[in-house]
Design a protein around this motif. Sequence first.
Motif, mmCIF file in Angstrom:
data_model
loop_
_atom_site.group_PDB
_atom_site.id
_atom_site.type_symbol
_atom_site.label_atom_id
_atom_site.label_comp_id
_atom_site.label_asym_id
_atom_site.label_seq_id
_atom_site.Cartn_x
_atom_site.Cartn_y
_atom_site.Cartn_z
ATOM 1 N N PHE A 141 0.746 -1.034 -0.177
ATOM 2 C CA PHE A 141 -0.325 -0.121 -0.054
ATOM 3 C C PHE A 141 0.911 1.070 0.440
ATOM 4 O O PHE A 141 1.995 1.352 0.857
ATOM 5 C CB PHE A 141 -1.041 0.096 1.111
ATOM 6 C CG PHE A 141 -1.471 0.558 1.046
ATOM 7 C CD1 PHE A 141 -3.769 0.881 0.389
ATOM 8 C CD2 PHE A 141 -1.661 2.351 1.450
ATOM 9 C CE1 PHE A 141 -4.249 1.503 0.564
ATOM 10 C CE2 PHE A 141 -2.501 2.968 1.566
ATOM 11 C CZ PHE A 141 -3.977 2.964 0.337
ATOM 12 N N THR A 182 2.828 5.223 0.492
ATOM 13 C CA THR A 182 2.426 5.773 1.860
ATOM 14 C C THR A 182 2.504 7.019 1.590
ATOM 15 O O THR A 182 2.606 8.177 2.112
ATOM 16 C CB THR A 182 2.806 5.296 3.227
ATOM 17 O OG1 THR A 182 4.156 4.520 2.780
ATOM 18 C CG2 THR A 182 2.178 3.249 4.133
ATOM 19 N N VAL A 236 1.716 6.539 -4.730
ATOM 20 C CA VAL A 236 0.270 6.166 -5.574
ATOM 21 C C VAL A 236 -0.309 6.556 -7.104
ATOM 22 O O VAL A 236 -0.851 5.047 -6.710
ATOM 23 C CB VAL A 236 -0.775 7.333 -4.538
ATOM 24 C CG1 VAL A 236 -1.923 7.154 -4.822
ATOM 25 C CG2 VAL A 236 -0.382 7.765 -3.213
ATOM 26 N N ALA A 289 0.591 2.487 -7.826
ATOM 27 C CA ALA A 289 -0.141 1.522 -7.083
ATOM 28 C C ALA A 289 -2.191 1.434 -7.572
ATOM 29 O O ALA A 289 -2.565 0.257 -6.778
ATOM 30 C CB ALA A 289 0.554 1.941 -5.713
ATOM 31 N N LEU A 290 -2.163 2.218 -7.948
ATOM 32 C CA LEU A 290 -4.262 1.960 -7.901
ATOM 33 C C LEU A 290 -4.478 1.020 -8.287
ATOM 34 O O LEU A 290 -4.284 0.885 -9.786
ATOM 35 C CB LEU A 290 -4.417 3.467 -8.501
ATOM 36 C CG LEU A 290 -4.307 4.535 -7.511
ATOM 37 C CD1 LEU A 290 -4.607 6.273 -8.636
ATOM 38 C CD2 LEU A 290 -5.285 4.639 -6.649
ATOM 39 N N SER A 318 -3.708 -5.350 -2.579
ATOM 40 C CA SER A 318 -2.468 -4.976 -1.453
ATOM 41 C C SER A 318 -2.985 -5.686 -0.460
ATOM 42 O O SER A 318 -4.296 -6.229 0.182
ATOM 43 C CB SER A 318 -2.256 -3.283 -1.302
ATOM 44 O OG SER A 318 -1.678 -3.300 -0.559
ATOM 45 N N VAL A 359 -4.120 4.605 6.886
ATOM 46 C CA VAL A 359 -4.322 4.504 6.179
ATOM 47 C C VAL A 359 -6.297 4.407 6.028
ATOM 48 O O VAL A 359 -6.868 4.097 7.286
ATOM 49 C CB VAL A 359 -4.357 3.038 5.446
ATOM 50 C CG1 VAL A 359 -4.690 2.400 3.927
ATOM 51 C CG2 VAL A 359 -2.732 2.543 5.606
ATOM 52 N N TRP A 403 -7.906 -3.794 -2.443
ATOM 53 C CA TRP A 403 -8.189 -3.277 -3.772
ATOM 54 C C TRP A 403 -7.835 -1.513 -3.093
ATOM 55 O O TRP A 403 -8.472 -1.167 -2.315
ATOM 56 C CB TRP A 403 -8.852 -3.144 -4.844
ATOM 57 C CG TRP A 403 -8.963 -4.788 -5.487
ATOM 58 C CD1 TRP A 403 -10.341 -5.571 -4.517
ATOM 59 C CD2 TRP A 403 -8.745 -5.276 -6.208
ATOM 60 N NE1 TRP A 403 -10.151 -6.984 -5.126
ATOM 61 C CE2 TRP A 403 -9.292 -6.545 -6.103
ATOM 62 C CE3 TRP A 403 -7.418 -5.197 -7.150
ATOM 63 C CZ2 TRP A 403 -9.166 -7.560 -7.409
ATOM 64 C CZ3 TRP A 403 -6.860 -6.360 -7.966
ATOM 65 C CH2 TRP A 403 -7.798 -7.235 -7.829
ATOM 66 N N ILE A 404 -6.584 -1.517 -3.842
ATOM 67 C CA ILE A 404 -6.112 0.299 -3.656
ATOM 68 C C ILE A 404 -7.257 1.209 -4.795
ATOM 69 O O ILE A 404 -6.786 0.923 -5.472
ATOM 70 C CB ILE A 404 -4.365 0.380 -4.250
ATOM 71 C CG1 ILE A 404 -3.172 -0.955 -3.329
ATOM 72 C CG2 ILE A 404 -4.216 1.934 -4.079
ATOM 73 C CD1 ILE A 404 -2.578 -0.509 -3.568
ATOM 74 N N PRO A 416 -5.626 7.797 -1.608
ATOM 75 C CA PRO A 416 -5.806 6.221 -1.881
ATOM 76 C C PRO A 416 -6.412 5.764 -0.649
ATOM 77 O O PRO A 416 -6.332 6.231 0.351
ATOM 78 C CB PRO A 416 -4.335 5.554 -1.978
ATOM 79 C CG PRO A 416 -3.593 6.715 -0.928
ATOM 80 C CD PRO A 416 -4.193 7.939 -0.965
ATOM 81 N N LYS A 417 -7.319 4.764 -1.031
ATOM 82 C CA LYS A 417 -7.760 3.461 0.360
ATOM 83 C C LYS A 417 -8.174 2.486 -0.304
ATOM 84 O O LYS A 417 -7.627 2.066 -1.346
ATOM 85 C CB LYS A 417 -9.480 4.633 0.470
ATOM 86 C CG LYS A 417 -10.195 4.497 -0.503
ATOM 87 C CD LYS A 417 -11.312 5.426 -0.204
ATOM 88 C CE LYS A 417 -12.321 5.141 -1.411
ATOM 89 N NZ LYS A 417 -12.676 6.665 -1.403
ATOM 90 N N LEU A 418 -8.188 1.883 0.474
ATOM 91 C CA LEU A 418 -8.341 0.478 0.598
ATOM 92 C C LEU A 418 -9.903 -0.284 0.618
ATOM 93 O O LEU A 418 -10.698 0.541 1.542
ATOM 94 C CB LEU A 418 -7.262 -0.559 1.570
ATOM 95 C CG LEU A 418 -6.893 -1.666 1.162
ATOM 96 C CD1 LEU A 418 -5.775 -2.347 -0.083
ATOM 97 C CD2 LEU A 418 -5.979 -2.950 2.191
#
Length: 188
Positions: A52, A54, A59, A62-63, A67, A105, A128-129, A133-135
Amino acid sequence: MRRLPIVPTIIVLIAVGVMIRLGVWQLDRMHEKEAMLARYTAAQAAGTEMPFPTKPDSVEAALYHHSALDCLGASNPTSRSGRNANGDAGIAQIVTCRLGNGASVEVVLGVGQTPATVAWAGGKVTGWIAPGPKLIADPPLAGLTANARPDPNDIPNNHWSYAIQWFLFAAVALIIYVIALRKRWRER
């Protein structure tokens, strides 16, 4: 003899040039957005797990990747409107997770039918990212139903219509200027 007024003509031509340039810029943005959406779709289809992000500069890459993280503590429970995996409307339950490196996060735990926040203390989260960003937790946690998977197709790509608008603005400016010139010449 019909003479063009120099200063107004220069101003109109500069304005028309700027509008055309803005239309071309929107076409460029459209192609950039298409490439970005293709990257996001490929990332999601690949299913490769990525740490993820940070840091803000990590970001974008990674989208839409899968993750996992270890939430050492959950705080700030909130709820917002959301959709479950079937596309039905519901209330997304969200917490802020504290990670081992001190970063925070936002995690969408799942979707419920009531706005009451759920109690969840933390633990291992996979998902999922998404932009933020958020998970987006997958599988859902705290007894909630599954979230809708983040979809790159939800990102609008309306640059084509913006480009057309700028080109039309330029054409309208020219037409209005020509009409004004003809009226001026007739009055003389």
